[in-house]
Motif scaffolding. Structure first.
Motif, PDB file in Angstrom:
ATOM      1  N   ALA A  98      55.032 102.167  22.720  1.00  0.00           N
ATOM      2  CA  ALA A  98      55.607 101.105  23.554  1.00  0.00           C
ATOM      3  C   ALA A  98      54.501 100.353  24.295  1.00  0.00           C
ATOM      4  CB  ALA A  98      56.613 101.690  24.529  1.00  0.00           C
ATOM      5  N   GLN A  99      53.496 101.087  24.789  1.00  0.00           N
ATOM      6  CA  GLN A  99      52.399 100.434  25.495  1.00  0.00           C
ATOM      7  C   GLN A  99      51.606  99.541  24.541  1.00  0.00           C
ATOM      8  OE1 GLN A  99      50.244 103.661  27.293  1.00  0.00           O
ATOM      9  NE2 GLN A  99      51.547 103.716  29.106  1.00  0.00           N
ATOM     10  N   ILE A 106      52.125  90.991  25.023  1.00  0.00           N
ATOM     11  CA  ILE A 106      51.495  90.271  26.136  1.00  0.00           C
ATOM     12  C   ILE A 106      50.356  89.397  25.619  1.00  0.00           C
ATOM     13  CG2 ILE A 106      50.059  90.577  28.192  1.00  0.00           C
ATOM     14  CD1 ILE A 106      51.851  92.988  28.888  1.00  0.00           C
ATOM     15  N   ASP A 107      49.523  89.951  24.716  1.00  0.00           N
ATOM     16  CA  ASP A 107      48.423  89.153  24.145  1.00  0.00           C
ATOM     17  C   ASP A 107      48.964  87.964  23.353  1.00  0.00           C
ATOM     18  OD1 ASP A 107      46.474  90.736  25.232  1.00  0.00           O
ATOM     19  OD2 ASP A 107      46.143  91.931  23.417  1.00  0.00           O
ATOM     20  N   GLN A 108      50.012  88.229  22.576  1.00  0.00           N
ATOM     21  CA  GLN A 108      50.616  87.145  21.796  1.00  0.00           C
ATOM     22  C   GLN A 108      51.177  86.077  22.736  1.00  0.00           C
ATOM     23  OE1 GLN A 108      53.693  88.489  19.195  1.00  0.00           O
ATOM     24  NE2 GLN A 108      54.018  86.481  18.275  1.00  0.00           N
ATOM     25  N   ALA A 109      51.825  86.513  23.817  1.00  0.00           N
ATOM     26  CA  ALA A 109      52.375  85.546  24.780  1.00  0.00           C
ATOM     27  C   ALA A 109      51.252  84.750  25.433  1.00  0.00           C
ATOM     28  CB  ALA A 109      53.205  86.274  25.834  1.00  0.00           C
ATOM     29  N   ARG A 110      50.151  85.420  25.765  1.00  0.00           N
ATOM     30  CA  ARG A 110      49.011  84.713  26.371  1.00  0.00           C
ATOM     31  C   ARG A 110      48.444  83.676  25.404  1.00  0.00           C
ATOM     32  NH1 ARG A 110      46.175  89.912  29.063  1.00  0.00           N
ATOM     33  NH2 ARG A 110      47.429  89.976  30.948  1.00  0.00           N
ATOM     34  N   ARG A 111      48.303  84.097  24.132  1.00  0.00           N
ATOM     35  CA  ARG A 111      47.781  83.142  23.148  1.00  0.00           C
ATOM     36  C   ARG A 111      48.728  81.952  22.996  1.00  0.00           C
ATOM     37  NH1 ARG A 111      46.173  87.915  20.224  1.00  0.00           N
ATOM     38  NH2 ARG A 111      48.141  87.843  19.082  1.00  0.00           N
ATOM     39  N   GLU A 112      50.021  82.238  22.958  1.00  0.00           N
ATOM     40  CA  GLU A 112      51.002  81.157  22.847  1.00  0.00           C
ATOM     41  C   GLU A 112      50.921  80.237  24.054  1.00  0.00           C
ATOM     42  OE1 GLU A 112      55.243  81.608  21.944  1.00  0.00           O
ATOM     43  OE2 GLU A 112      54.619  83.208  20.564  1.00  0.00           O
ATOM     44  N   ILE A 113      50.804  80.852  25.232  1.00  0.00           N
ATOM     45  CA  ILE A 113      50.691  80.043  26.458  1.00  0.00           C
ATOM     46  C   ILE A 113      49.444  79.177  26.395  1.00  0.00           C
ATOM     47  CG2 ILE A 113      50.254  80.193  28.940  1.00  0.00           C
ATOM     48  CD1 ILE A 113      52.152  82.642  28.962  1.00  0.00           C
TER      49      ILE A 113
END
Length: 164
Positions: A98-99, A106-113
């Motif tokens: 899960a971690q 989180i990394d994918q969301a940061r890259r998307e952002i």
């Protein structure tokens, strides 16, 4: 009183008949009676021996049952320990998974952002430059409507330019 004192003949015949009776009883009845008593004694002894064997067998079975119960308890405890270890391992693996998945998300969301931010900035820059060009065209169009202003602008620009 004659009845109280027996005669010799009577004593003799009583003795003879007693001895014959004793002989007959010894010969025919005493042996079967002794044999029956001996058999009874043997049966009682066999029953006591059987009871003792049964008692020993019960003690052995009780001991064996206790050993089996002890062994079953130990096996149960071992199975429970193994199950707990396995459960802890599975929970730890699930948490770790899960971690890892959370970190990936989180990394994918940061890259998307970042990508969205970069695209938004590029779009804003394009819009700003487009607006700036439109404003500059409109200002220049307004400035160049008048011929005198155009000539004054050209002469100011020529003064700033130095020829070599």
């Amino acid at each position: 009183m004659d009845l109280l004192i027996p005669e010799i003949g009577l004593i003799f015949w009583h003795t003879v008949s007693f001895l014959i009776l004793l002989f007959l009883l010894t010969k025919f009845a005493w042996k079967p009676v002794l044999k029956a008593i001996k058999e009874r004694e043997n049966n009682i002894q066999n029953a006591l021996d059987s009871a003792e064997k049964a008692k020993l067998e019960m003690a052995r079975l009780t001991n064996e049952n206790e050993q089996l119960l002890k062994q079953a308890r130990e096996e149960r405890d071992n199975i429970l320990k193994e199950a707990k270890v396995l459960k802890d391992k599975i929970v730890a693996e699930a948490k770790e998974h899960a971690q890892v998945e959370g970190a990936k998300l989180i990394d994918q969301a940061r890259r998307e952002i970042e990508d969205q931010k970069t695209k938004a900035l590029a779009e804003v820059k394009n819009q700003v430059s487009s607006l700036s060009l439109d404003i500059a065209r409109k200002v220049l169009a307004k400035e160049f409507e008048d011929q005198g202003k155009q000539e004054a602008l050209v002469s100011d620009l020529l003064k700033d330019v130095k020829l070599n």
